[in-house]
Write a protein that holds these residues in place. Structure first.
Motif, PDB file in Angstrom:
ATOM      1  N   PHE A 163       0.838  -1.191   0.000  1.00 62.72           N
ATOM      2  CA  PHE A 163       0.000   0.000   0.000  1.00 62.72           C
ATOM      3  C   PHE A 163       0.878   1.248   0.000  1.00 62.72           C
ATOM      4  CE2 PHE A 163      -2.288   3.047   2.870  1.00 62.72           C
ATOM      5  CZ  PHE A 163      -3.166   3.508   1.919  1.00 62.72           C
ATOM      6  N   VAL A 164       0.707   2.108  -0.991  1.00 62.81           N
ATOM      7  CA  VAL A 164       1.410   3.388  -1.060  1.00 62.81           C
ATOM      8  C   VAL A 164       0.353   4.465  -1.281  1.00 62.81           C
ATOM      9  CG1 VAL A 164       3.154   4.779  -2.240  1.00 62.81           C
ATOM     10  CG2 VAL A 164       3.455   2.304  -2.047  1.00 62.81           C
ATOM     11  N   PRO A 165       0.059   5.271  -0.244  1.00 64.16           N
ATOM     12  CA  PRO A 165      -0.989   6.272  -0.416  1.00 64.16           C
ATOM     13  C   PRO A 165      -0.562   7.385  -1.369  1.00 64.16           C
ATOM     14  CG  PRO A 165       0.066   6.532   1.715  1.00 64.16           C
ATOM     15  CD  PRO A 165       0.639   5.287   1.097  1.00 64.16           C
ATOM     16  N   ALA A 166      -1.497   7.838  -2.181  1.00 61.39           N
ATOM     17  CA  ALA A 166      -1.244   8.959  -3.085  1.00 61.39           C
ATOM     18  C   ALA A 166      -1.097  10.236  -2.262  1.00 61.39           C
ATOM     19  CB  ALA A 166      -2.385   9.096  -4.072  1.00 61.39           C
ATOM     20  N   ALA A 167      -0.267  11.173  -2.758  1.00 60.19           N
ATOM     21  CA  ALA A 167      -0.018  12.419  -2.031  1.00 60.19           C
ATOM     22  C   ALA A 167      -0.104  13.608  -2.967  1.00 60.19           C
ATOM     23  CB  ALA A 167       1.361  12.372  -1.371  1.00 60.19           C
ATOM     24  N   ASP A 168      -0.611  14.718  -2.439  1.00 56.79           N
ATOM     25  CA  ASP A 168      -0.580  16.023  -3.095  1.00 56.79           C
ATOM     26  C   ASP A 168       0.212  16.958  -2.199  1.00 56.79           C
ATOM     27  OD1 ASP A 168      -2.160  15.294  -5.227  1.00 56.79           O
ATOM     28  OD2 ASP A 168      -3.996  16.205  -4.447  1.00 56.79           O
ATOM     29  N   VAL A 169       1.066  17.786  -2.785  1.00 51.32           N
ATOM     30  CA  VAL A 169       1.796  18.810  -2.035  1.00 51.32           C
ATOM     31  C   VAL A 169       1.419  20.148  -2.656  1.00 51.32           C
ATOM     32  CG1 VAL A 169       4.058  19.652  -1.308  1.00 51.32           C
ATOM     33  CG2 VAL A 169       3.678  17.196  -1.545  1.00 51.32           C
ATOM     34  N   GLU A 187      -5.369   7.366  14.325  1.00 51.98           N
ATOM     35  CA  GLU A 187      -4.955   7.512  15.722  1.00 51.98           C
ATOM     36  C   GLU A 187      -4.085   6.342  16.173  1.00 51.98           C
ATOM     37  OE1 GLU A 187      -8.426   8.133  18.072  1.00 51.98           O
ATOM     38  OE2 GLU A 187      -8.948   9.990  17.024  1.00 51.98           O
ATOM     39  N   LYS A 188      -4.354   5.171  15.639  1.00 55.36           N
ATOM     40  CA  LYS A 188      -3.635   3.965  16.057  1.00 55.36           C
ATOM     41  C   LYS A 188      -2.518   3.568  15.092  1.00 55.36           C
ATOM     42  CE  LYS A 188      -5.298  -0.284  15.679  1.00 55.36           C
ATOM     43  NZ  LYS A 188      -6.190  -1.423  15.748  1.00 55.36           N
ATOM     44  N   ASP A 189      -2.711   3.803  13.790  1.00 60.34           N
ATOM     45  CA  ASP A 189      -1.829   3.209  12.791  1.00 60.34           C
ATOM     46  C   ASP A 189      -0.991   4.188  11.972  1.00 60.34           C
ATOM     47  OD1 ASP A 189      -2.646   0.627  13.451  1.00 60.34           O
ATOM     48  OD2 ASP A 189      -4.350   0.689  12.079  1.00 60.34           O
ATOM     49  N   VAL A 190      -0.986   5.483  12.307  1.00 60.11           N
ATOM     50  CA  VAL A 190      -0.235   6.458  11.510  1.00 60.11           C
ATOM     51  C   VAL A 190       0.640   7.315  12.423  1.00 60.11           C
ATOM     52  CG1 VAL A 190      -0.420   8.440   9.942  1.00 60.11           C
ATOM     53  CG2 VAL A 190      -2.003   6.526   9.713  1.00 60.11           C
ATOM     54  N   GLU A 191       1.870   7.586  11.975  1.00 62.30           N
ATOM     55  CA  GLU A 191       2.793   8.476  12.698  1.00 62.30           C
ATOM     56  C   GLU A 191       3.303   9.549  11.757  1.00 62.30           C
ATOM     57  OE1 GLU A 191       5.995   6.329  14.475  1.00 62.30           O
ATOM     58  OE2 GLU A 191       4.703   5.301  15.908  1.00 62.30           O
ATOM     59  N   GLN A 216       0.210   1.940   8.568  1.00 60.82           N
ATOM     60  CA  GLN A 216      -0.226   0.738   7.880  1.00 60.82           C
ATOM     61  C   GLN A 216      -1.736   0.721   7.742  1.00 60.82           C
ATOM     62  OE1 GLN A 216       0.906  -2.761   9.988  1.00 60.82           O
ATOM     63  NE2 GLN A 216      -0.057  -2.153  11.885  1.00 60.82           N
ATOM     64  N   ARG A 217      -2.185   0.059   6.700  1.00 62.40           N
ATOM     65  CA  ARG A 217      -3.612  -0.187   6.507  1.00 62.40           C
ATOM     66  C   ARG A 217      -3.827  -1.649   6.831  1.00 62.40           C
ATOM     67  NH1 ARG A 217      -6.348   0.917   0.873  1.00 62.40           N
ATOM     68  NH2 ARG A 217      -6.665   2.996   1.673  1.00 62.40           N
ATOM     69  N   GLN A 218      -4.644  -1.891   7.854  1.00 60.43           N
ATOM     70  CA  GLN A 218      -4.906  -3.256   8.315  1.00 60.43           C
ATOM     71  C   GLN A 218      -5.876  -3.952   7.375  1.00 60.43           C
ATOM     72  OE1 GLN A 218      -3.447  -4.619  10.965  1.00 60.43           O
ATOM     73  NE2 GLN A 218      -2.507  -2.794  11.816  1.00 60.43           N
ATOM     74  N   GLN A 219      -5.612  -5.212   7.116  1.00 60.29           N
ATOM     75  CA  GLN A 219      -6.503  -6.019   6.286  1.00 60.29           C
ATOM     76  C   GLN A 219      -7.480  -6.771   7.182  1.00 60.29           C
ATOM     77  OE1 GLN A 219      -4.498  -8.674   3.648  1.00 60.29           O
ATOM     78  NE2 GLN A 219      -6.339  -9.742   3.038  1.00 60.29           N
ATOM     79  N   GLN A 220      -8.745  -6.743   6.794  1.00 59.83           N
ATOM     80  CA  GLN A 220      -9.720  -7.548   7.515  1.00 59.83           C
ATOM     81  C   GLN A 220      -9.517  -8.990   7.084  1.00 59.83           C
ATOM     82  OE1 GLN A 220     -10.708  -4.757   5.756  1.00 59.83           O
ATOM     83  NE2 GLN A 220     -10.931  -3.445   7.532  1.00 59.83           N
ATOM     84  N   PHE A 254       3.272   1.472   5.019  1.00 55.70           N
ATOM     85  CA  PHE A 254       3.683   2.486   4.061  1.00 55.70           C
ATOM     86  C   PHE A 254       4.575   3.504   4.759  1.00 55.70           C
ATOM     87  CE2 PHE A 254      -0.129   4.232   5.965  1.00 55.70           C
ATOM     88  CZ  PHE A 254       0.207   5.559   6.189  1.00 55.70           C
ATOM     89  N   ARG A 255       5.334   4.225   3.951  1.00 57.65           N
ATOM     90  CA  ARG A 255       6.204   5.293   4.450  1.00 57.65           C
ATOM     91  C   ARG A 255       6.396   6.298   3.327  1.00 57.65           C
ATOM     92  NH1 ARG A 255      10.944   5.565   8.260  1.00 57.65           N
ATOM     93  NH2 ARG A 255      12.204   7.289   7.499  1.00 57.65           N
ATOM     94  N   ARG A 256       6.118   7.566   3.602  1.00 53.85           N
ATOM     95  CA  ARG A 256       6.328   8.651   2.646  1.00 53.85           C
ATOM     96  C   ARG A 256       7.236   9.677   3.308  1.00 53.85           C
ATOM     97  NH1 ARG A 256       2.912   8.986  -1.910  1.00 53.85           N
ATOM     98  NH2 ARG A 256       4.661  10.278  -2.546  1.00 53.85           N
ATOM     99  N   ASP A 257       8.286  10.094   2.606  1.00 56.15           N
ATOM    100  CA  ASP A 257       9.256  11.072   3.111  1.00 56.15           C
ATOM    101  C   ASP A 257       9.231  12.309   2.231  1.00 56.15           C
ATOM    102  OD1 ASP A 257      11.202   8.304   3.768  1.00 56.15           O
ATOM    103  OD2 ASP A 257      10.696   9.728   5.342  1.00 56.15           O
ATOM    104  N   PHE A 258       9.315  13.482   2.857  1.00 55.44           N
ATOM    105  CA  PHE A 258       9.330  14.747   2.144  1.00 55.44           C
ATOM    106  C   PHE A 258      10.444  15.613   2.727  1.00 55.44           C
ATOM    107  CE2 PHE A 258       5.076  13.028   2.223  1.00 55.44           C
ATOM    108  CZ  PHE A 258       4.696  13.092   0.899  1.00 55.44           C
ATOM    109  N   ALA A 259      11.251  16.222   1.850  1.00 56.29           N
ATOM    110  CA  ALA A 259      12.333  17.104   2.303  1.00 56.29           C
ATOM    111  C   ALA A 259      11.736  18.397   2.831  1.00 56.29           C
ATOM    112  CB  ALA A 259      13.285  17.392   1.142  1.00 56.29           C
ATOM    113  N   LEU A 260      12.328  18.910   3.915  1.00 58.84           N
ATOM    114  CA  LEU A 260      11.897  20.168   4.509  1.00 58.84           C
ATOM    115  C   LEU A 260      12.999  21.213   4.354  1.00 58.84           C
ATOM    116  CD1 LEU A 260      10.374  18.829   7.857  1.00 58.84           C
ATOM    117  CD2 LEU A 260       9.118  19.730   5.890  1.00 58.84           C
ATOM    118  N   PRO A 261      12.634  22.485   4.279  1.00 59.97           N
ATOM    119  CA  PRO A 261      13.666  23.525   4.264  1.00 59.97           C
ATOM    120  C   PRO A 261      14.450  23.532   5.576  1.00 59.97           C
ATOM    121  CG  PRO A 261      11.530  24.408   3.597  1.00 59.97           C
ATOM    122  CD  PRO A 261      11.294  23.016   4.108  1.00 59.97           C
TER     123      PRO A 261
END
Length: 156
Positions: free
Chosen positions: A35-41, A60-64, A77-81, A102-109
């Motif tokens: 699973f790779v979530p789509a992103a808009d910046v 609240e439980k599965d995202v940091e 993570q997205r849990q599978q039933q 999943f993990r998405r990284d974005f560079a910051l100034p």
């Protein structure tokens, strides 16, 4: 002797089915990519907004959301039933939803701290706001051009 017509599309479909069966038998269940979530910046004034599609995720439980070493990291993570059959007797025949970590990284100034970052979740969208980092571009300014011909002081 009966004449049989050969249909190439039927042959291809049969080959596809046979190949799929062979792959499943040899290597087990065929798995798709994680699973790779789509992103808009986007920008909102001086702020930058990073929006991820996370429907069906318990944020609240599965995202940091973390800020470290000049990077904004959103992971989870997205849990599978696991139920193959629901309470009302329906069975899962095809499952195309993607699950997993999943993990998405974005560079910051430079100089951005966690205090400048906030996150909100609404209707399947996680929006992370990084405050005060989108500086307006300076307006172009004309520069005077000096000529190589300069008047020499008179020798009187």
């Amino acid at each position: 002797m009966a004449l049989q017509l050969w249909d190439p599309f039927t042959a291809l479909a049969r080959f596809d089915t046979d190949f799929d069966r062979l792959v499943r038998r040899s290597w087990g269940q065929v798995r798709t990519a994680g699973f790779v979530p789509a992103a808009d910046v986007t920008t909102d004034g001086d702020d930058v907004l990073v929006t991820l599609e996370l429907p069906g995720v318990d944020v609240e439980k599965d995202v940091e959301v973390e800020v470290a070493d000049g990077r904004l990291t959103i992971s989870g993570q997205r849990q599978q039933q696991d139920e193959q059959t629901s309470e009302d007797g329906r069975k899962v025949l095809v499952r195309e939803f993607r699950y997993g970590s999943f993990r998405r990284d974005f560079a910051l100034p430079k100089g951005v701290t966690a205090e400048q970052v906030s996150a909100d979740y609404d209707q399947g969208l996680l929006t992370v706001r990084v405050s005060g980092v989108a500086r307006p571009k300076p307006q172009p300014q004309k520069v005077a051009i000096r000529s190589g011909k300069q008047e020499l002081p008179s020798a009187e």
